[in-house]
Motif scaffolding. Structure first.
Motif, short mmCIF file in Angstrom:
data_model
loop_
_atom_site.label_atom_id
_atom_site.label_comp_id
_atom_site.label_asym_id
_atom_site.label_seq_id
_atom_site.Cartn_x
_atom_site.Cartn_y
_atom_site.Cartn_z
N VAL A 131 43.58 45.82 48.76
CA VAL A 131 42.19 45.89 49.24
C VAL A 131 41.68 44.47 49.48
N PRO A 132 42.02 43.88 50.62
CA PRO A 132 41.63 42.48 50.85
C PRO A 132 40.11 42.29 50.92
N ASP A 133 39.35 43.37 51.14
CA ASP A 133 37.90 43.23 51.18
C ASP A 133 37.30 42.93 49.80
N ALA A 134 38.07 43.12 48.75
CA ALA A 134 37.55 42.85 47.41
C ALA A 134 37.67 41.37 47.10
N GLY A 135 36.57 40.76 46.67
CA GLY A 135 36.61 39.35 46.28
C GLY A 135 37.50 39.16 45.07
N ASP A 136 37.42 40.10 44.14
CA ASP A 136 38.28 40.06 42.96
C ASP A 136 38.38 41.48 42.40
N VAL A 137 39.29 41.67 41.47
CA VAL A 137 39.52 43.00 40.90
C VAL A 137 39.73 42.90 39.39
N HIS A 138 39.50 44.01 38.72
CA HIS A 138 39.75 44.09 37.28
C HIS A 138 40.19 45.52 36.98
N VAL A 139 40.99 45.69 35.92
CA VAL A 139 41.48 47.03 35.58
C VAL A 139 41.14 47.33 34.13
N VAL A 140 40.56 48.50 33.90
CA VAL A 140 40.24 48.94 32.54
C VAL A 140 40.85 50.31 32.27
N ASN A 141 40.54 50.85 31.10
CA ASN A 141 41.21 52.06 30.62
C ASN A 141 41.05 53.29 31.51
N ASN A 142 39.90 53.50 32.07
CA ASN A 142 39.70 54.60 33.03
C ASN A 142 38.40 54.34 33.79
N ALA A 265 33.77 51.27 51.31
CA ALA A 265 32.55 51.05 50.52
C ALA A 265 32.25 49.55 50.43
N LEU A 266 33.28 48.74 50.24
CA LEU A 266 33.06 47.29 50.16
C LEU A 266 32.59 46.75 51.49
N ARG A 267 33.19 47.24 52.55
CA ARG A 267 32.80 46.77 53.88
C ARG A 267 31.36 47.16 54.20
N ALA A 268 30.93 48.31 53.65
CA ALA A 268 29.54 48.74 53.88
C ALA A 268 28.57 47.91 53.05
N GLY A 269 29.09 47.08 52.15
CA GLY A 269 28.20 46.19 51.41
C GLY A 269 28.11 46.46 49.91
N ALA A 270 28.94 47.36 49.38
CA ALA A 270 28.91 47.59 47.93
C ALA A 270 29.29 46.29 47.22
N ALA A 271 28.57 45.99 46.12
CA ALA A 271 28.91 44.80 45.34
C ALA A 271 30.12 45.08 44.47
N GLY A 287 41.09 52.49 35.13
CA GLY A 287 39.87 52.39 35.91
C GLY A 287 39.93 51.13 36.75
N LEU A 288 39.67 51.26 38.03
CA LEU A 288 39.74 50.11 38.93
C LEU A 288 38.34 49.59 39.20
N LEU A 289 38.18 48.28 39.15
CA LEU A 289 36.91 47.64 39.51
C LEU A 289 37.22 46.64 40.61
N LEU A 290 36.54 46.79 41.74
CA LEU A 290 36.82 45.90 42.87
C LEU A 290 35.49 45.41 43.44
N GLY A 291 35.44 44.14 43.84
CA GLY A 291 34.22 43.69 44.50
C GLY A 291 33.93 42.22 44.36
N ASP A 292 32.63 41.93 44.30
CA ASP A 292 32.14 40.56 44.29
C ASP A 292 32.80 39.73 43.17
#
Ligand code: PLP
Length: 432
Positions: A131-142, A265-271, A287-292
């Motif tokens: 997901v190159p649109d994500a500035g950074d990512v983090h992974v958690v338990n769910n 969603a990221l391209r539409a402007g989600a943080a 659980g995936l966290l992607l964005g700013d």
């Protein structure tokens, strides 16, 4: 006349069965005895007299009542992502990766420099690349943990603005509003169940807003007089927009045009976007966290992040899934109805030849587990007499089908053709 139920094998006889020797040793007499009692009770209540005197059945049922490790089952329910059956089955690449990661691994170690490096960096790298649109990512338990972390970091003592149409219960009593409020955030509900506008959000946003949350209503659909703003209408209100897409699609899926995905969603402007990894992505529970990038750094540094982190096996499975997305879930979604029908017809032919009342019938399958609500996929099933439903569940290769119209249906969409079809036929024959 003696009650035929008297012939149900007695406890001492059952406990002497060689198959119960190992359980007796592992679990103790009290546990096994309770399982035998439960089995006897089940048989006493059974309508079919053939059940009452079959000594094997008591042992089989008792074994099914005993606590044991997870048992591999064939999912013939027609629900591809079945939460009660462990959601996504891992791909063979992911299973291999889990095995390799099980010993000592470089999960937090850089072999080139010999120094510590960020945990799970190669899995995170694979996610960033996906997901190159994500500035950074983090992974958690769910995904629940991902939402929890967002609320803790961005909205503790503040407000989360959310549409009344998106106050969702996911299943088993898990309600997203309760989860969010447990962090000390307050929910500011806007709009109505069926209609919420950008204006409703704009009017509610103020000094106390932590973020706006959009939640994909992933297990139901409101139809008729409905409306919800596009994500892009909520991005310039001066507060972060967090989007829980649920299913974990990273990019649009050609067969699921209405299913939200992270990149869009990221391209539409989600943080920030949050998602489960074990639904349509077809990976391990995570659980995936992607964005700013700035927000992701704040999430990662929050003290609670440590309590929500994933283990090395999950990271290994996730990375393998991202590198090769040909997962069992992807295959089940893409399976074509004519192919499924041909398989059902062939299996029915084999079973009929052995005297089983089997026939191939059309069926309807769904994604389930929070994906594509309301979308039905034409499928095919092997239809058997009702009694097979329970017998197959208790087989040594348990098969979980679906009872419909008084028949037991084995839907083939989520059954891998090889070795699933042969295994299914063999299980049916064992129960015949
Ligand atoms: C499934 C789902 C969740 C919960 O995800 P877990 O990974 O089970 O914690 C949250 N939100 C939505 C929209 C979902 O579909």
């Amino acid at each position: 006349m003696t009650d035929p139920r008297r012939t149900i094998p007695r406890t001492d006889t059952v406990l002497a069965d060689p198959r119960l020797v190992d359980p007796l040793r592992r679990l103790g007499r009290a546990t096994v005895k309770a399982a035998v009692a439960a089995a006897q009770q089940r048989i006493r209540e059974a309508a079919d007299p053939a059940w009452w005197s079959d000594p094997d059945l008591v042992v089989q049922l008792a074994l099914a009542h005993l606590p044991r490790g997870p048992v591999e089952v064939l999912n013939a329910t027609g629900v591809v992502v079945h939460t009660n059956l462990g959601r996504a089955p891992l791909s063979s690449a992911a299973i291999l990766a889990v095995g390799q990661a099980a010993g000592y691994t470089d999960v937090e170690f850089d072999l080139a420099s010999g120094k510590r490096h960020p945990r799970g960096e190669s899995a995170l790298h694979a996610l960033r690349r996906a997901v190159p649109d994500a500035g950074d990512v983090h992974v958690v338990n769910n995904n629940a943990a991902a939402l929890l972390l967002c609320a803790l970091v961005l909205a503790q003592g503040r407000e989360i603005v959310i549409s009344r149409g998106e106050l969702v219960e996911i299943g088993d009593g898990f309600r997203i509003p309760d989860l969010l409020e447990s962090t000390g955030a307050r929910l500011r509900e806007v709009g109505t169940t069926n209609r919420t506008t950008a204006r409703d959000f704009a009017d509610a946003v103020g000094d106390r807003t932590g973020f706006i949350l959009r939640v994909h209503p992933s297990n139901y659909r409101v139809t008729g007089f409905t409306s919800a703003p596009d994500l892009a209408e909520l991005t310039d209100l001066g507060v972060p927009l967090v989007v829980d897409i649920g299913s974990g699609l990273l990019t649009p899926h050609p067969l699921l045009p209405d299913e939200p995905d992270a990149a869009s969603a990221l391209r539409a402007g989600a943080a920030l976007v949050t998602a489960s990894a074990d639904k349509l992505l077809g990976g391990p529970q995570a659980g995936l966290l992607l964005g700013d990038a700035g927000l992701v750094t704040r999430l990662r540094r929050h003290p609670s992040a440590r309590a929500l982190r994933v283990d090395k096996l999950t990271l290994a499975a996730l990375e393998a899934t991202l590198l090769d997305p040909r997962t069992p879930v992807a295959e089940a979604v893409a399976a074509r109805e004519p192919d499924l029908r041909a398989r059902a017809e062939e299996m029915s032919r084999q079973l009929v030849a052995r005297g089983v009342d089997a026939r191939a019938v059309p069926s309807v399958s769904v994604i389930g587990g929070g994906g594509a609500p309301g979308v039905e996929f034409p499928s095919a099933a092997v239809s058997l007499p009702h009694r097979y439903a329970e017998a197959l569940r208790l087989d040594r290769t348990p098969v979980v089908g679906r009872v419909e119209g008084g028949r037991c249906l084995l839907d083939l969409r989520a059954v891998p053709a090889h070795p699933g079809d042969e295994a299914l036929v063999e299980a049916v024959l064992r129960c015949t």
